[in-house]
Design a protein around this motif. Structure first.
Motif, PDB file in Angstrom:
ATOM      1  N   GLU A   8      33.951  63.397   8.654  1.00  0.00           N
ATOM      2  CA  GLU A   8      35.196  62.810   8.639  1.00  0.00           C
ATOM      3  C   GLU A   8      35.743  62.406   7.351  1.00  0.00           C
ATOM      4  OE1 GLU A   8      33.344  59.491  10.630  1.00  0.00           O
ATOM      5  OE2 GLU A   8      33.936  60.156  12.561  1.00  0.00           O
ATOM      6  N   ARG A  63      35.755  64.240   4.741  1.00  0.00           N
ATOM      7  CA  ARG A  63      36.424  65.688   4.107  1.00  0.00           C
ATOM      8  C   ARG A  63      37.702  65.850   4.909  1.00  0.00           C
ATOM      9  NH1 ARG A  63      31.711  70.285   3.029  1.00  0.00           N
ATOM     10  NH2 ARG A  63      30.644  68.986   1.577  1.00  0.00           N
ATOM     11  N   ILE A  64      37.603  65.633   6.084  1.00  0.00           N
ATOM     12  CA  ILE A  64      38.978  65.645   7.294  1.00  0.00           C
ATOM     13  C   ILE A  64      40.075  64.700   6.539  1.00  0.00           C
ATOM     14  CG2 ILE A  64      39.959  65.194   9.343  1.00  0.00           C
ATOM     15  CD1 ILE A  64      37.362  66.519  10.467  1.00  0.00           C
ATOM     16  N   ARG A  65      39.550  63.560   6.206  1.00  0.00           N
ATOM     17  CA  ARG A  65      40.641  62.626   5.545  1.00  0.00           C
ATOM     18  C   ARG A  65      41.087  62.986   4.320  1.00  0.00           C
ATOM     19  NH1 ARG A  65      36.922  58.854   7.326  1.00  0.00           N
ATOM     20  NH2 ARG A  65      36.059  58.575   5.479  1.00  0.00           N
ATOM     21  N   GLN A  66      40.438  63.607   3.539  1.00  0.00           N
ATOM     22  CA  GLN A  66      40.816  64.371   2.089  1.00  0.00           C
ATOM     23  C   GLN A  66      41.728  65.504   2.569  1.00  0.00           C
ATOM     24  OE1 GLN A  66      37.692  65.693  -0.154  1.00  0.00           O
ATOM     25  NE2 GLN A  66      38.892  65.628  -2.278  1.00  0.00           N
ATOM     26  N   GLN A  67      41.456  66.425   3.383  1.00  0.00           N
ATOM     27  CA  GLN A  67      42.264  67.589   3.489  1.00  0.00           C
ATOM     28  C   GLN A  67      43.600  66.904   4.246  1.00  0.00           C
ATOM     29  OE1 GLN A  67      40.024  69.742   6.433  1.00  0.00           O
ATOM     30  NE2 GLN A  67      39.216  71.032   4.648  1.00  0.00           N
ATOM     31  N   ASP A  68      43.677  66.003   5.039  1.00  0.00           N
ATOM     32  CA  ASP A  68      44.932  65.281   5.639  1.00  0.00           C
ATOM     33  C   ASP A  68      45.829  64.881   4.469  1.00  0.00           C
ATOM     34  OD1 ASP A  68      44.142  65.948   8.197  1.00  0.00           O
ATOM     35  OD2 ASP A  68      43.572  64.061   8.756  1.00  0.00           O
ATOM     36  N   ARG A  69      45.341  64.257   3.573  1.00  0.00           N
ATOM     37  CA  ARG A  69      45.780  63.563   2.502  1.00  0.00           C
ATOM     38  C   ARG A  69      46.541  64.846   1.561  1.00  0.00           C
ATOM     39  NH1 ARG A  69      41.619  59.952   2.152  1.00  0.00           N
ATOM     40  NH2 ARG A  69      40.597  61.238   0.411  1.00  0.00           N
ATOM     41  N   ILE A 104      46.965  67.937   2.438  1.00  0.00           N
ATOM     42  CA  ILE A 104      48.207  68.195   3.419  1.00  0.00           C
ATOM     43  C   ILE A 104      49.650  67.670   2.980  1.00  0.00           C
ATOM     44  CG2 ILE A 104      48.883  69.041   5.534  1.00  0.00           C
ATOM     45  CD1 ILE A 104      46.002  69.970   6.105  1.00  0.00           C
ATOM     46  N   SER A 105      49.416  66.391   3.489  1.00  0.00           N
ATOM     47  CA  SER A 105      50.498  65.360   3.311  1.00  0.00           C
ATOM     48  C   SER A 105      51.371  65.650   2.077  1.00  0.00           C
ATOM     49  CB  SER A 105      50.122  63.978   3.551  1.00  0.00           C
ATOM     50  OG  SER A 105      49.637  63.799   5.067  1.00  0.00           O
ATOM     51  N   ARG A 106      50.530  65.523   0.698  1.00  0.00           N
ATOM     52  CA  ARG A 106      50.990  65.427  -0.398  1.00  0.00           C
ATOM     53  C   ARG A 106      51.724  67.030  -0.268  1.00  0.00           C
ATOM     54  NH1 ARG A 106      45.822  63.795  -3.220  1.00  0.00           N
ATOM     55  NH2 ARG A 106      45.690  61.652  -2.902  1.00  0.00           N
ATOM     56  N   TYR A 141      53.236  68.572   1.780  1.00  0.00           N
ATOM     57  CA  TYR A 141      54.719  68.458   2.553  1.00  0.00           C
ATOM     58  C   TYR A 141      55.677  67.803   1.587  1.00  0.00           C
ATOM     59  CZ  TYR A 141      52.861  70.519   6.670  1.00  0.00           C
ATOM     60  OH  TYR A 141      52.323  71.507   7.455  1.00  0.00           O
TER      61      TYR A 141
END
Length: 74
Positions: free
Chosen positions: A50, A52-58, A60-62, A64
């Protein structure tokens, strides 16, 4: 509810019986202790996944945000 076979034959990872036997042996034959350790390890792995998923999401957001509206990197 479907379950994965107790033992895998494709060589990718040990099966349930192999893992259970290893936990039981490490716990000196104490089934309760082996179960608690297995659960603790599973929860720790879930927590790490979880994170790592949050880190990936951040990240990806950066990406964009950096790309801007036109879709080109700044």
């Amino acid at each position: 509810m479907s379950h994965e076979p107790a033992e895998r034959w494709d060589g990718r990872a040990p099966g349930v019986e192999t893992i259970a036997a290893a936990y039981l042996m490490a716990a000196g034959g104490d089934a309760g202790l082996a179960l608690r350790r297995a659960i603790a390890d599973a929860l720790a792995d879930l927590s790490e996944a979880e994170r790592r998923i949050r880190q990936q999401d951040r990240l990806i957001s950066r990406g964009y945000v950096r790309a801007g509206r036109s879709g080109t990197a700044l």
